[in-house]
Design an enzyme around this catalytic site. Structure first.
Site: not given
Ligand code: 13P
Length: 254
Positions: A9, A11, A93, A95, A165, A171, A211
């Site tokens: 991904n 992003k 996702h 985010e 996730e 991240g 990660s």
């Protein structure tokens, strides 16, 4: 036996040129027969798709809108990404859920649209740090699953991929331990068994994301219910992404 699936991904990163270079380096360096995909920013899908033509690397978008067409400024439809050669789409996702306020109901609408279009959705689930610390992880995952997969049939479920996730691991460099990830993956499989049946639960691939790096991939991918990875930062460099793919391939054969 579930076939491992590793997706990158990207992003909101890369340029047109670096996207093409990265895609080409991944295709050139790939020496495994597991499923692999990259999910570039939508504006680079066309360029990446062309550079991966004839390769084994699949392409996914990072989002779609649930409507087919019309006055939805800034949005992108399922048909549009299919037209650019996408096979996959990431939905829900964290985010999008947490930064862009996407709800389970939104994810569910997009999921139905993606399935109707013949795309393979990668549906993301994951708890926030405070939810984990409050012991609410499994409850949060159940709620996200129920809302995101509402009114989905067993047959449709078998066309989906799930990505667990944990938000606190994305991240941050703070990867979930293999035991922490495996516990949630096994629980997602229990949820699918209860909602559908054990054949469906056994068939659906559940990626881990958060990660994932070359040095932690082998241990994570060795867990019985972890079937691959959804990789963020480490998918932006061909070497690290390819190393994660190799680790996933090896755990399949050992
Ligand atoms: P990182 O691998 O950068 O933690 O990102 C994970 C992720 O969000 C993939 O979708």
């Amino acid at each position: 036996m579930r076939r491992p699936f590793v997706a990158g991904n990207w992003k909101m990163n890369m340029t047109r040129q670096s996207s093409v270079e990265l895609a080409e380096a991944i295709a050139a360096g790939l020496s495994s027969d597991i499923d692999v995909a990259v999910c570039p920013p939508s504006v680079y899908l066309d360029a990446v798709s062309k550079s991966l033509a004839g390769s084994q690397v699949g392409i996914g978008a990072q989002n779609i809108y649930h409507e087919a067409s019309g006055a939805f400024t800034g949005e992108i439809s399922a048909e549009m990404i299919l037209d650019l050669g996408c096979r996959y789409v990431i939905l829900g996702h964290s985010e999008r859920r947490n930064v862009l306020s996407e709800s389970n109901a939104d994810v569910n609408q997009k999921l139905k649209t993606a399935l109707a279009a013949g795309l393979v959705p990668i549906v993301c689930l994951g708890e926030l740090l405070e939810q984990r610390e409050a012991g609410e992880t499994l409850q949060v995952i159940q709620e996200q699953f129920d809302g995101s997969f509402e009114a989905i049939t067993a047959e449709q479920m078998r066309s989906c991929v799930i990505a667990y996730e944990p938000v606190w691991a994305i991240g941050t460099g703070k990867v979930a331990t293999p035991d922490q990830a495996e516990e949630v993956h096994a629980d997602i499989r229990r949820i699918m068994t209860e909602r559908f049946d054990s054949e469906t639960a056994d068939a659906v691939r559940i990626q881990y994301g958060g990660s994932v790096k070359p040095d932690n991939a082998t241990e994570l991918m060795s867990q019985p219910n972890i079937d691959g990875a959804l990789v963020g930062g480490a998918s932006l460099k061909a070497d690290s992404f390819l190393a994660i793919i190799s680790a996933s391939q090896q755990t399949q054969t050992t």
